[in-house]
Design a protein around this motif. Structure first.
Motif, PDB file in Angstrom:
ATOM      1  N   VAL A   1       1.198  -1.258  -0.001  1.00  0.00           N
ATOM      2  CA  VAL A   1      -0.142  -0.046   0.389  1.00  0.00           C
ATOM      3  C   VAL A   1       1.613   0.971   0.074  1.00  0.00           C
ATOM      4  O   VAL A   1       1.834   1.010   0.363  1.00  0.00           O
ATOM      5  N   GLN A   2       0.284   2.482  -0.374  1.00  0.00           N
ATOM      6  CA  GLN A   2       0.679   3.342  -0.032  1.00  0.00           C
ATOM      7  C   GLN A   2      -0.073   4.751   0.056  1.00  0.00           C
ATOM      8  O   GLN A   2      -0.879   4.577  -0.619  1.00  0.00           O
ATOM      9  N   ILE A   3       0.371   4.913   1.137  1.00  0.00           N
ATOM     10  CA  ILE A   3      -0.659   5.827   1.897  1.00  0.00           C
ATOM     11  C   ILE A   3       0.403   8.325   2.025  1.00  0.00           C
ATOM     12  O   ILE A   3       1.537   7.739   1.519  1.00  0.00           O
ATOM     13  N   ASN A   4      -0.379   8.843   1.142  1.00  0.00           N
ATOM     14  CA  ASN A   4      -0.205   9.886   1.684  1.00  0.00           C
ATOM     15  C   ASN A   4      -0.826  10.737   2.388  1.00  0.00           C
ATOM     16  O   ASN A   4      -2.534  11.116   2.989  1.00  0.00           O
ATOM     17  N   ILE A   5      -0.230  11.596   3.060  1.00  0.00           N
ATOM     18  CA  ILE A   5      -0.198  12.395   4.645  1.00  0.00           C
ATOM     19  C   ILE A   5      -0.751  14.243   3.792  1.00  0.00           C
ATOM     20  O   ILE A   5       0.364  14.440   4.001  1.00  0.00           O
ATOM     21  N   GLY A   6      -0.469  14.297   4.370  1.00  0.00           N
ATOM     22  CA  GLY A   6      -1.037  15.430   3.487  1.00  0.00           C
ATOM     23  C   GLY A   6      -0.930  16.927   4.902  1.00  0.00           C
ATOM     24  O   GLY A   6      -1.407  16.545   5.616  1.00  0.00           O
ATOM     25  N   ASP A   7      -0.075  17.672   4.269  1.00  0.00           N
ATOM     26  CA  ASP A   7      -0.236  18.561   5.648  1.00  0.00           C
ATOM     27  C   ASP A   7      -1.324  20.027   5.083  1.00  0.00           C
ATOM     28  O   ASP A   7      -1.628  20.414   4.347  1.00  0.00           O
ATOM     29  N   VAL A   8      -1.034  19.656   6.461  1.00  0.00           N
ATOM     30  CA  VAL A   8      -2.613  21.127   6.867  1.00  0.00           C
ATOM     31  C   VAL A   8      -1.508  22.507   7.839  1.00  0.00           C
ATOM     32  O   VAL A   8      -1.085  22.409   8.115  1.00  0.00           O
ATOM     33  N   ASP A   9      -2.823  23.245   7.509  1.00  0.00           N
ATOM     34  CA  ASP A   9      -2.115  24.796   8.067  1.00  0.00           C
ATOM     35  C   ASP A   9      -2.709  25.017   9.877  1.00  0.00           C
ATOM     36  O   ASP A   9      -2.974  23.612  10.280  1.00  0.00           O
ATOM     37  N   ALA A  10      -2.676  26.280   9.744  1.00  0.00           N
ATOM     38  CA  ALA A  10      -3.561  25.804  11.894  1.00  0.00           C
ATOM     39  C   ALA A  10      -4.530  25.991  11.694  1.00  0.00           C
ATOM     40  O   ALA A  10      -5.435  25.456  12.726  1.00  0.00           O
ATOM     41  N   SER A  11      -5.276  26.598  10.284  1.00  0.00           N
ATOM     42  CA  SER A  11      -6.523  26.359  11.082  1.00  0.00           C
ATOM     43  C   SER A  11      -7.409  24.801  10.325  1.00  0.00           C
ATOM     44  O   SER A  11      -8.542  24.757  10.074  1.00  0.00           O
ATOM     45  N   GLY A  12      -6.308  23.997   9.652  1.00  0.00           N
ATOM     46  CA  GLY A  12      -6.524  22.708   8.796  1.00  0.00           C
ATOM     47  C   GLY A  12      -6.709  22.218   8.210  1.00  0.00           C
ATOM     48  O   GLY A  12      -7.868  21.299   7.472  1.00  0.00           O
TER      49      GLY A  12
ATOM     50  N   ARG B   1       2.995  -5.328   6.094  1.00  0.00           N
ATOM     51  CA  ARG B   1       1.645  -5.760   6.135  1.00  0.00           C
ATOM     52  C   ARG B   1       1.853  -6.814   7.208  1.00  0.00           C
ATOM     53  O   ARG B   1       1.272  -7.163   7.606  1.00  0.00           O
ATOM     54  N   GLY B   2       2.104  -7.911   5.748  1.00  0.00           N
ATOM     55  CA  GLY B   2       1.987  -9.605   6.974  1.00  0.00           C
ATOM     56  C   GLY B   2       2.174  -9.794   8.604  1.00  0.00           C
ATOM     57  O   GLY B   2       2.180 -10.679   8.516  1.00  0.00           O
ATOM     58  N   LEU B   3       3.697  -9.155   8.864  1.00  0.00           N
ATOM     59  CA  LEU B   3       4.702  -9.559  10.297  1.00  0.00           C
ATOM     60  C   LEU B   3       3.508  -8.646  10.765  1.00  0.00           C
ATOM     61  O   LEU B   3       3.934  -8.696  12.031  1.00  0.00           O
ATOM     62  N   GLY B   4       2.750  -7.317  10.684  1.00  0.00           N
ATOM     63  CA  GLY B   4       1.841  -7.558  12.017  1.00  0.00           C
ATOM     64  C   GLY B   4       2.175  -5.944  11.974  1.00  0.00           C
ATOM     65  O   GLY B   4       1.432  -5.428  13.199  1.00  0.00           O
ATOM     66  N   GLU B   5       2.967  -5.129  11.594  1.00  0.00           N
ATOM     67  CA  GLU B   5       4.096  -3.597  11.486  1.00  0.00           C
ATOM     68  C   GLU B   5       3.920  -3.242  11.212  1.00  0.00           C
ATOM     69  O   GLU B   5       4.252  -2.023  11.063  1.00  0.00           O
ATOM     70  N   ALA B   6       2.427  -2.884  10.090  1.00  0.00           N
ATOM     71  CA  ALA B   6       2.204  -1.926   9.656  1.00  0.00           C
ATOM     72  C   ALA B   6       1.450  -0.413  10.039  1.00  0.00           C
ATOM     73  O   ALA B   6       2.390   0.453  10.077  1.00  0.00           O
ATOM     74  N   ASP B   7       1.521  -0.647  10.864  1.00  0.00           N
ATOM     75  CA  ASP B   7       1.274   0.523  11.936  1.00  0.00           C
ATOM     76  C   ASP B   7       2.087   0.791  12.715  1.00  0.00           C
ATOM     77  O   ASP B   7       2.121   2.235  13.468  1.00  0.00           O
ATOM     78  N   ASP B   8       2.960   0.066  13.279  1.00  0.00           N
ATOM     79  CA  ASP B   8       4.039   0.462  14.036  1.00  0.00           C
ATOM     80  C   ASP B   8       4.651   1.440  13.616  1.00  0.00           C
ATOM     81  O   ASP B   8       5.420   2.225  13.516  1.00  0.00           O
ATOM     82  N   SER B   9       4.932   1.172  11.548  1.00  0.00           N
ATOM     83  CA  SER B   9       6.390   1.651  11.078  1.00  0.00           C
ATOM     84  C   SER B   9       5.462   2.814  11.096  1.00  0.00           C
ATOM     85  O   SER B   9       6.105   3.825  10.813  1.00  0.00           O
ATOM     86  N   ILE B  10       4.304   2.876  10.924  1.00  0.00           N
ATOM     87  CA  ILE B  10       3.774   4.200  10.028  1.00  0.00           C
ATOM     88  C   ILE B  10       4.092   4.861  11.313  1.00  0.00           C
ATOM     89  O   ILE B  10       4.182   6.690  10.782  1.00  0.00           O
ATOM     90  N   ASN B  11       3.691   4.724  12.575  1.00  0.00           N
ATOM     91  CA  ASN B  11       3.697   6.025  14.206  1.00  0.00           C
ATOM     92  C   ASN B  11       5.219   6.206  13.575  1.00  0.00           C
ATOM     93  O   ASN B  11       5.305   7.277  14.032  1.00  0.00           O
ATOM     94  N   ARG B  12       6.025   5.300  13.708  1.00  0.00           N
ATOM     95  CA  ARG B  12       7.682   5.675  13.852  1.00  0.00           C
ATOM     96  C   ARG B  12       7.709   6.643  11.945  1.00  0.00           C
ATOM     97  O   ARG B  12       8.624   7.710  12.723  1.00  0.00           O
ATOM     98  N   LEU B  13       7.581   6.460  11.627  1.00  0.00           N
ATOM     99  CA  LEU B  13       8.472   7.129  10.205  1.00  0.00           C
ATOM    100  C   LEU B  13       7.326   8.743  10.219  1.00  0.00           C
ATOM    101  O   LEU B  13       7.857   9.097  10.009  1.00  0.00           O
ATOM    102  N   ALA B  14       5.782   8.641  10.894  1.00  0.00           N
ATOM    103  CA  ALA B  14       5.522  10.132  11.356  1.00  0.00           C
ATOM    104  C   ALA B  14       6.205  10.791  12.164  1.00  0.00           C
ATOM    105  O   ALA B  14       6.161  11.548  12.641  1.00  0.00           O
ATOM    106  N   THR B  15       6.480   9.888  13.037  1.00  0.00           N
ATOM    107  CA  THR B  15       7.317  10.295  14.377  1.00  0.00           C
ATOM    108  C   THR B  15       8.369  11.197  13.802  1.00  0.00           C
ATOM    109  O   THR B  15       8.667  12.121  14.292  1.00  0.00           O
ATOM    110  N   GLN B  16       9.143  10.731  13.330  1.00  0.00           N
ATOM    111  CA  GLN B  16      10.244  10.711  12.627  1.00  0.00           C
ATOM    112  C   GLN B  16      10.731  12.271  11.689  1.00  0.00           C
ATOM    113  O   GLN B  16      10.535  12.884  11.448  1.00  0.00           O
TER     114      GLN B  16
END
Length: 86
Positions: A32-43, A59-74
């Motif tokens: 999968v490819q997930i795009n996360i959009g940037d928002v301004d102060a008003s959303g 995804r098969g290992l069940g690590e997708a959610d943890d990987s997205i959290n790690r990458l988004a935090t970075q």
């Protein structure tokens, strides 16, 4: 392959998994490819976004959610959500 202008172009450019760095092949139908959009102060969307590609292996290992959290935090999208623990 060349186009009409004589520039060399590729018909297929494979993606790389954002979590592991593995190549995502054309036959990986669970990726999968997930795009996360940037928002301004008003959303409202600013027009720029960040794309995360996850391979079927992650995804098969069940690590997708943890990987997205790690990458988004970075990248600064999340705060105090993911921390490294062994």
């Amino acid at each position: 392959m060349e186009n009409d202008k004589g520039d060399i172009v590729d018909l297929y450019i494979p993606r790389k998994c954002s979590a592991t760095g593995r190549l995502i092949t054309a036959k990986d139908h669970s990726s999968v490819q997930i795009n996360i959009g940037d928002v301004d102060a008003s959303g409202r969307l600013t027009g720029s976004s960040k794309a995360y590609a996850l391979s079927g292996f992650v995804r098969g290992l069940g690590e997708a959610d943890d990987s997205i959290n790690r990458l988004a935090t970075q990248d600064g999208y999340l705060k105090n959500v993911w921390n490294y623990s062994q």
